[in-house]
Design a protein around this motif. Structure first.
Motif, short mmCIF file in Angstrom:
data_model
loop_
_atom_site.label_atom_id
_atom_site.label_comp_id
_atom_site.label_asym_id
_atom_site.label_seq_id
_atom_site.Cartn_x
_atom_site.Cartn_y
_atom_site.Cartn_z
N LEU A 45 0.83 -1.20 0.00
CA LEU A 45 0.00 0.00 0.00
C LEU A 45 0.87 1.25 0.00
O LEU A 45 0.58 2.22 -0.72
CB LEU A 45 -0.94 0.01 1.21
N ALA A 46 1.96 1.25 0.75
CA ALA A 46 2.89 2.39 0.77
C ALA A 46 3.52 2.57 -0.61
O ALA A 46 3.70 3.71 -1.07
CB ALA A 46 3.96 2.20 1.83
N TYR A 48 2.11 1.77 -3.45
CA TYR A 48 1.05 2.35 -4.27
C TYR A 48 0.90 3.85 -3.98
O TYR A 48 0.77 4.66 -4.89
CB TYR A 48 -0.29 1.65 -4.03
N ARG A 49 0.94 4.22 -2.71
CA ARG A 49 0.81 5.63 -2.35
C ARG A 49 1.97 6.45 -2.92
O ARG A 49 1.78 7.58 -3.35
CB ARG A 49 0.70 5.79 -0.83
N SER A 50 3.17 5.89 -2.93
CA SER A 50 4.32 6.58 -3.53
C SER A 50 4.13 6.75 -5.03
O SER A 50 4.41 7.81 -5.59
CB SER A 50 5.61 5.81 -3.26
N HIS A 52 1.24 6.83 -6.65
CA HIS A 52 0.16 7.80 -6.82
C HIS A 52 0.70 9.22 -6.66
O HIS A 52 0.38 10.11 -7.46
CB HIS A 52 -0.94 7.51 -5.80
N LEU A 53 1.54 9.43 -5.65
CA LEU A 53 2.14 10.73 -5.43
C LEU A 53 2.99 11.16 -6.62
O LEU A 53 2.90 12.31 -7.08
CB LEU A 53 2.97 10.70 -4.14
N LEU A 85 -1.25 13.50 0.13
CA LEU A 85 -0.74 12.21 -0.32
C LEU A 85 0.51 11.81 0.45
O LEU A 85 0.69 10.63 0.79
CB LEU A 85 -0.48 12.23 -1.83
N THR A 88 -0.64 10.58 3.94
CA THR A 88 -1.24 9.24 3.94
C THR A 88 -0.17 8.17 3.75
O THR A 88 -0.24 7.10 4.37
CB THR A 88 -2.35 9.09 2.88
N ARG A 89 0.82 8.46 2.93
CA ARG A 89 1.92 7.50 2.76
C ARG A 89 2.70 7.34 4.06
O ARG A 89 3.02 6.22 4.47
CB ARG A 89 2.85 7.98 1.63
N THR A 92 0.71 5.31 6.52
CA THR A 92 0.73 3.89 6.14
C THR A 92 2.02 3.24 6.59
O THR A 92 2.01 2.17 7.20
CB THR A 92 0.57 3.75 4.60
#
Length: 101
Positions: A45-46, A48-50, A52-53, A85, A88-89, A92
């Protein structure tokens, strides 16, 4: 932000929020297999968040900075998108139980 979601997605999030904490359950269980699986999910998930950022910065923030618009990029809910973003990363990553890996 939830006012923009599909009703079924909103209901799912609300149901998960009302349920027990998976993190606390895994922590109290002292089950290494469950802990490893939980941490693996959070690491993905981290990642994915990276990703996305990076997409937001590359395709929204950078092009926007080249215009006369000096306002920060806002997310759907009106938040400063890049700060949100990143936070949230970070949250996580901080939820990972075993950070020794």
């Amino acid at each position: 932000m939830r006012e923009y979601m599909l009703p079924a997605h909103k209901r799912l999030i609300e149901a998960v929020e009302c349920g027990p904490s998976i993190r606390e359950y895994v922590k109290k269980s002292n089950n290494m297999k469950a802990s490893s699986a939980y941490d693996a999910c959070l690491r993905r998930l981290a990642e994915y968040r990276s990703y996305h950022l990076r997409i937001v910065v590359r395709f929204l923030a950078m092009p926007s900075s080249k215009t006369t618009n000096s306002k920060p990029i806002q997310g759907t809910g009106g938040t400063h998108a890049v700060k949100y973003l990143k936070s949230t990363r970070t949250a996580t990553k901080e939820s990972i139980l075993n950070t020794d890996d």
